[in-house]
Design an enzyme around this catalytic site. Structure first.
Site, PDB file in Angstrom:
ATOM      1  N   SER A 200      26.168  39.390 -22.467  1.00 32.13           N
ATOM      2  CA  SER A 200      25.852  39.970 -23.773  1.00 32.13           C
ATOM      3  C   SER A 200      26.454  39.095 -24.878  1.00 32.13           C
ATOM      4  CB  SER A 200      26.347  41.413 -23.834  1.00 32.13           C
ATOM      5  OG  SER A 200      25.805  42.100 -24.930  1.00 32.13           O
ATOM      6  N   GLU A 322      17.090  46.468 -20.338  1.00 29.13           N
ATOM      7  CA  GLU A 322      18.306  46.239 -21.122  1.00 29.13           C
ATOM      8  C   GLU A 322      18.551  47.364 -22.136  1.00 29.13           C
ATOM      9  OE1 GLU A 322      20.481  43.723 -20.956  1.00 29.13           O
ATOM     10  OE2 GLU A 322      19.469  41.955 -20.136  1.00 29.13           O
ATOM     11  N   HIS A 421      21.344  47.352 -19.433  1.00 25.60           N
ATOM     12  CA  HIS A 421      22.336  46.375 -19.868  1.00 25.60           C
ATOM     13  C   HIS A 421      23.684  46.696 -19.202  1.00 25.60           C
ATOM     14  CE1 HIS A 421      23.592  43.385 -22.847  1.00 25.60           C
ATOM     15  NE2 HIS A 421      24.573  44.163 -23.278  1.00 25.60           N
TER      16      HIS A 421
END
Length: 516
Positions: A200, A322, A421
């Site tokens: 990320s 995600e 995610h």
């Protein structure tokens, strides 16, 4: 004093002073090691500076403080609570795990945590380097760096030399890489065989470092897990509005007054900026990297396509859903209407194509609700498509790049999180015992979990050691090429797929021209 196996504590001698660590899980760990001077007082919002060192033997058996940040007591419904505090301005420390401090020549893996530029810590047990050090015979480094207002605010317009850089977080990470280069041999590592990895915001950081003229000379491989390359990265002038808004929320006129505030007040003001900048249907990012032409010269998504950075080996990937991480459990988004989602699509594709784009997404989710279309749009726009575009561009240059998609869904909350995610993290580190606090991993079949974790963990180890993720425990993984867009699918089965993201890639080729 000895450990439970009768070993004396490991000790290393660095130019800055001696360190005493601890044995954990069969490897030596050195925690809370300062890599730069404390960024406190007048050093707030200054470039990271060398640490002056210490006398005697410094205890390195416990983690250093995390960068000050917003914190929900008890944790959140996806990641749970993991005991993140204590926080402190004096947070520029790193941690090292090594199979043998007296050895030499081991490849080095440097991990940069994510957290939307506002949260996270290299001091979290979920990022312990123990498994990589033990299973991969690697020297592993994790680090803390300045977050939120302490790392992502700057107060000049860049017109004067004294304004300096805008990205203090990046100067921290660069200082940590310098420290690794200068010191890692004392832990048995090879300073000329360094992989930088992150997830990320940490993946975006890794790409940004690849574009920095000095940093790109300090590592040769990059692992980019779910980099949010779809973010607009502002110039100093564009970012000035956010800086001014933050000053208003903090109740001060300038950086001088801000330096006199306790960090607790800085974090409170960050909450105001969070609310001020949040937009419906967009991932919230109150603080952002800035293209300052001193530390960051172009969008990080472009960094690995220019100059010396093209020589860095790249592994890049995303999770299938995600966006579900941030939106799927939000009741407001669950009731999204078709018109709301059409309006959001129009912001990316323009008014004309919006209905056709909606229909294209809806066809991929038969019987799906508008919120499902929105989740796929955000996932594609922020993560999947920009990652694929990086792979396409690298392939066109003839430079090495391996691509993957993580597909295993989380069973929790009736499956609403899906392959969200962050879900790949415990598989990459193969450390599910450290994730007991996280609802995200609840209910995953243990047999499937172990097999998939073994495949991913060993692939990351292979890449860190050789620049190639292939190993005997999984199918052959070919690099991504324009003629054969191989993408490894990590799910209930592990297998390569040609052009796995082709539908999204072709669809987003129709989007409106970018503003930057």
């Amino acid at each position: 004093m000895t450990d439970t196996q009768g070993h004396a504590p490991p000790v290393v001698r660095l130019p800055a002073g001696r360190l005493r660590g601890v044995f954990e899980g069969g490897v030596a760990a050195f925690k809370g090691v300062p890599y730069a001077a404390p960024p406190v007082g007048d050093l707030r919002w200054r470039v990271a500076r060398p640490h002056p060192g210490w006398s005697g033997t410094r205890d390195a058996t416990s983690y250093g403080p995390s960068s000050p940040q917003m914190f929900v007591e008890g944790g959140d419904p996806v990641l749970g609570g993991h005991g993140l505090p204590p926080f402190d301005d004096d947070c520029l420390t790193l941690n090292v795990w090594t199979p043998d401090p007296g050895g030499a020549g081991r490849p080095v893996l440097v991990w940069i945590h994510g957290g939307g530029f506002v949260s996270g810590s290299g001091s979290l047990p979920v990022y312990s380097g123990e498994t990589f050090a033990r299973d991969g015979d690697l020297v592993v480094v994790t680090l803390n760096y300045r977050l939120g207002p302490l790392g992502y605010l700057s107060f000049g317009d860049g017109a004067a030399a004294e304004d300096g850089p805008a990205n203090f977080w990046l100067t921290d990470q660069l200082a940590a890489l310098r420290w690794v280069h200068d010191n890692i041999a004392h832990f048995g590592g090879d300073p000329d065989s360094v992989t930088v990895a992150g997830q990320s915001g940490g993946a975006l950081s890794t790409a940004a470092l690849a574009g920095h003229p000095e940093a790109q000379k300090l590592f040769g491989r990059a692992i980019l897990q779910s980099p949010p390359f779809g973010l607009h990265i502002p110039t100093r002038a564009e970012y000035r509005q956010r800086v001014d808004a933050y000053l208003r929320f903090a109740g001060v006129k300038d950086a001088g007054e801000l330096r006199r505030l306790p960090w607790t007040r800085l974090v409170e003001a960050a909450g105001g900026l969070f609310a001020h900048t949040t937009r419906w249907g967009y991932w919230p990012t109150p603080f952002l990297p800035v293209r300052d032409d001193l530390t960051l010269f172009r969008h990080p998504a472009q960094a690995l396509l220019h100059g010396a950075a093209t020589g860095i080996d790249v592994l890049v990937g995303w999770t299938r859903e995600e966006a579900n991480f941030g939106f799927a459990l939000d009741a407001g988004y669950a009731e999204s209407t078709r018109d709301q989602v059409l309006d959001r699509i129009a912001k990316t594709f323009g008014e004309g194509p919006a209905a056709d784009v909606y229909a294209e997404y809806a066809r991929a989710r038969p019987g799906g609700r508008p919120v499902g279309v929105l989740m796929d749009l955000i996932t594609d726009e922020l993560f999947r498509v920009p990652c694929v575009e990086l792979a396409e561009a690298r392939a066109a240059l003839g430079r090495p790049v391996w691509a993957y998609q993580f597909d295993l869904p989380a069973p929790v909350y009736g499956g609403r999180l899906a392959a969200a995610h962050c879900l790949e993290l415990p598989f990459v580190f193969d450390n599910f015992g450290s994730w007991a606090h996280a609802p995200l991993v609840e209910g995953i079949d243990p047999v499937m979990r172990e097999g998939l974790a073994r495949s991913m963990h060993q692939a990351w180890i292979a890449f860190a050691r050789t620049g190639d993720p292939n190993h005997a425990g999984m199918p052959a993984w070919e690099p991504y090429r324009t003629g054969a867009r191989t993408t490894m699918r990590f799910g209930s089965a592990v297998h390569p797929v040609d052009d796995l993201a082709g539908r999204a890639r072709r669809l987003h080729a129709r989007r409106a021209p970018a503003s930057e």
